[in-house]
Write a protein that holds these residues in place. Sequence first.
Motif, PDB file in Angstrom:
ATOM      1  N   TRP A 166      -3.939  68.186  22.424  1.00  0.00           N
ATOM      2  CA  TRP A 166      -5.232  68.684  21.957  1.00  0.00           C
ATOM      3  C   TRP A 166      -6.269  68.918  23.059  1.00  0.00           C
ATOM      4  CZ3 TRP A 166      -6.392  71.243  17.819  1.00  0.00           C
ATOM      5  CH2 TRP A 166      -5.621  71.085  16.666  1.00  0.00           C
ATOM      6  N   PRO A 167      -6.511  67.982  23.978  1.00  0.00           N
ATOM      7  CA  PRO A 167      -7.550  68.247  24.999  1.00  0.00           C
ATOM      8  C   PRO A 167      -7.271  69.496  25.822  1.00  0.00           C
ATOM      9  CG  PRO A 167      -6.988  65.909  24.953  1.00  0.00           C
ATOM     10  CD  PRO A 167      -5.971  66.603  24.092  1.00  0.00           C
ATOM     11  N   PRO A 203     -14.438  82.562  21.433  1.00  0.00           N
ATOM     12  CA  PRO A 203     -13.581  81.917  20.428  1.00  0.00           C
ATOM     13  C   PRO A 203     -13.971  82.136  18.969  1.00  0.00           C
ATOM     14  CG  PRO A 203     -13.799  80.484  22.311  1.00  0.00           C
ATOM     15  CD  PRO A 203     -14.715  81.656  22.566  1.00  0.00           C
ATOM     16  N   SER A 235      -8.017  75.354  27.010  1.00  0.00           N
ATOM     17  CA  SER A 235      -7.389  76.649  27.302  1.00  0.00           C
ATOM     18  C   SER A 235      -8.238  77.822  26.845  1.00  0.00           C
ATOM     19  CB  SER A 235      -6.004  76.722  26.646  1.00  0.00           C
ATOM     20  OG  SER A 235      -5.112  75.796  27.241  1.00  0.00           O
ATOM     21  N   PHE A 236      -9.160  77.591  25.918  1.00  0.00           N
ATOM     22  CA  PHE A 236     -10.006  78.683  25.457  1.00  0.00           C
ATOM     23  C   PHE A 236     -11.055  79.087  26.490  1.00  0.00           C
ATOM     24  CE2 PHE A 236      -7.999  77.540  21.538  1.00  0.00           C
ATOM     25  CZ  PHE A 236      -7.946  78.731  20.830  1.00  0.00           C
ATOM     26  N   ARG A 237     -11.171  78.326  27.590  1.00  0.00           N
ATOM     27  CA  ARG A 237     -12.041  78.726  28.697  1.00  0.00           C
ATOM     28  C   ARG A 237     -11.360  79.758  29.586  1.00  0.00           C
ATOM     29  NH1 ARG A 237     -12.002  75.281  32.222  1.00  0.00           N
ATOM     30  NH2 ARG A 237     -13.872  75.990  33.355  1.00  0.00           N
ATOM     31  N   ILE A 278      -7.694  72.785  23.656  1.00  0.00           N
ATOM     32  CA  ILE A 278      -9.082  73.227  23.505  1.00  0.00           C
ATOM     33  C   ILE A 278      -9.602  73.805  24.811  1.00  0.00           C
ATOM     34  CG2 ILE A 278     -11.426  72.499  22.955  1.00  0.00           C
ATOM     35  CD1 ILE A 278      -9.468  72.550  20.576  1.00  0.00           C
ATOM     36  N   PHE A 312      -5.480  80.961  16.289  1.00  0.00           N
ATOM     37  CA  PHE A 312      -5.501  79.789  17.173  1.00  0.00           C
ATOM     38  C   PHE A 312      -4.111  79.542  17.753  1.00  0.00           C
ATOM     39  CE2 PHE A 312      -4.983  75.173  17.708  1.00  0.00           C
ATOM     40  CZ  PHE A 312      -6.068  74.846  18.511  1.00  0.00           C
TER      41      PHE A 312
END
Length: 328
Positions: free
Chosen positions: A294-295, A144, A300-302, A298, A213
């Motif tokens: 939001w949770p 990221p 999703s970047f995994r 964030i 982003f």
Amino acid sequence: MTIREYLKGYTHKSDIMGAMSLALTLTAHLASLALGAVSVPHVWPMLPFIVVFAFSAVRLYVLQHDCGHESLFATRWLNDAAGHFLSVFSFTPYRVMQYNHNQHHAYLGNLEHRETTEIHTMTLGEWENASFWERLSYRVYRFPPVMLIIGGVFTYFVAYRWPKNTLKIGLPGVLIHNFLLIIYVSAIWWVLGAAGLAMFATGAILASAIGVFLVYLQHNFEDTYWDRKPNLDFRRATLAGSSSLDLGHWWDIGTGNIAYHDLHHFMPSIPSYNLRKAQKNLPEELKMHDVIRWPRAIASFRLKLWDEQSERLVPFPKKSADIMIPVK
């Protein structure tokens, strides 16, 4: 009612709304630049102006993107004129943006044409057959901080200055854009001095990170959609393969409502100033997936790889040695 019939009601374009969106956003952009420059080098007073400058830059890009779809104003010539004008403030040559983005719309979700997407995604099968160096470079690329900061700076400050498809689009337009950008930056230095350049550079870097982003989350989430022809379903690609982000009202204002990306991809003729309303009034029976808050955004970047069997975006396999031992 079909979703096409529903969305048709939000495609009305208003020259007044387009002009107001452009004028107010540009005013916020230039005012925050000037006020932020006055605050240099006092960090805390400067931060709010950096944030406003960055989000207004993103919003100007979204308005330019609307112009590329002929959806900001009612007439083509006005969209094109505004698109070229906005290119100086968005750091993006208008015709390059328009060409690249139309390619992205045309090949959305197509595993055989991933060169047209903004964020490259490998399949799980490709990962399993990749060499040590291919895996390592992809890990670095999808890390990221690298993707958001370095990737953002490279895209907006380097790649758009010398795009690989320049000869297809027109070299003079790109050269004129670069020249005008030099004049714009020189004017900032002449009027606001080194403080203005510091403010401009800091805000532009933040804006590019926000842009990446958004671009990432628009198509990189667990239940997105990819496929190959002849099974590729373009309707699913637009609606299921594009996200709907609900990150708050102020986020929508700062990003020109482009977070409701599924509706945009299905019907690009909807102006950005109508997208939020179209999403909020969307009947339950027409929704393809839940909104992402939001949770989940964030988390999703995994997700790094497209698994063609499970039809899900998945993390890297849990093999600690997968980049330590070269694959022969």
